[in-house]
Motif scaffolding. Sequence first.
Motif, PDB file in Angstrom:
ATOM      1  N   THR A 152      51.860  42.842 -20.036  1.00  0.00           N
ATOM      2  CA  THR A 152      51.664  41.681 -19.209  1.00  0.00           C
ATOM      3  C   THR A 152      50.614  41.915 -18.269  1.00  0.00           C
TER       4      THR A 152
ATOM      5  N   LEU B  82      49.111  40.754 -14.949  1.00  0.00           N
ATOM      6  CA  LEU B  82      49.644  39.882 -13.885  1.00  0.00           C
ATOM      7  C   LEU B  82      48.655  40.055 -12.449  1.00  0.00           C
TER       8      LEU B  82
ATOM      9  N   THR C 106      42.387  35.124 -13.842  1.00  0.00           N
ATOM     10  CA  THR C 106      43.278  35.038 -15.007  1.00  0.00           C
ATOM     11  C   THR C 106      42.597  33.842 -16.240  1.00  0.00           C
TER      12      THR C 106
ATOM     13  N   THR D 271      50.188  39.537 -23.026  1.00  0.00           N
ATOM     14  CA  THR D 271      50.251  38.028 -22.262  1.00  0.00           C
ATOM     15  C   THR D 271      49.606  38.160 -20.699  1.00  0.00           C
TER      16      THR D 271
ATOM     17  N   VAL E 198      49.754  36.485 -17.104  1.00  0.00           N
ATOM     18  CA  VAL E 198      50.518  35.619 -15.987  1.00  0.00           C
ATOM     19  C   VAL E 198      49.826  35.556 -14.788  1.00  0.00           C
TER      20      VAL E 198
ATOM     21  N   VAL F 189      56.712  36.910  -8.800  1.00  0.00           N
ATOM     22  CA  VAL F 189      57.487  36.909 -10.176  1.00  0.00           C
ATOM     23  C   VAL F 189      58.590  37.922 -10.280  1.00  0.00           C
TER      24      VAL F 189
ATOM     25  N   LEU G  99      60.137  37.300 -14.276  1.00  0.00           N
ATOM     26  CA  LEU G  99      59.813  37.937 -15.481  1.00  0.00           C
ATOM     27  C   LEU G  99      60.916  39.239 -15.939  1.00  0.00           C
TER      28      LEU G  99
END
Length: 241
Positions: free
Chosen positions: A96, A98, A105, A121, A123, A130, A134
């Motif tokens: 992920t 972040l 992003t 992914t 985020v 978060v 998460l």
Amino acid sequence: MTDAAAELPPAPDVAREVFGELFPEAVRYGELLADAGVRRGLIGPREVPRLWERHLLNCAVLSEVVPEGVTVCDVGSGAGLPGIPLALVRPDLKITLLEPLLRRTNFLLEVVELLGLDHVTVVRGRAEEVMGKLPQVHVVTARAVAPLDRLAGWGVPLLRPYGEMLALKGDTAEEELKGARAALSKLGVVETSVVQVGEGVVDPLSTVVRVEVGESPGGVRFAAKRAKAARPSRAQRGRRR
């Protein structure tokens, strides 16, 4: 490339070995950093001539100390360093990225889609925002985000029991770790160390501060095996999504 964009320098021979079958994707990512990354203010133009050694390879060798098959959260991912190079050499990981800033992003989303990184992914958010939203991860990574004591305050709460934070730091790593010990102890950190990775790949070696946490209520023991202190095998690097 636009006329104003800097050109990615040729890759050193060792880059082909490190990135394996995904070397073309590593080149494309480097081109994106040199072009859109510079134009959008995500990386300084003076960094382009040393993108391979100082950024792509410097981050890719972090894989030497990341266990196999674990979940990773790259805190304050920025332009994707170290998360994207790590993803390119370790398709076995679930990563992920972040990042709180929208323009960053957006860039990360474009890179992940263009390179076909299905195990990554993106985020948008701050670590403190978060927490609890998460799933906790086995490993938190970070590079050039904040001093270690502050970084740990953001990263450690994202970890599963017996997880670890791996922070790429510079020459002052030992001193920074010493100054952060009290804060780390309050966060439940049970072990710390400074390791160097990238022998035969980068010079100077990449310095990593490792921060390990203990058990927490309701958690499951972190039992993933550590990767050997070497780059992933060719089979691992070549395994796609």
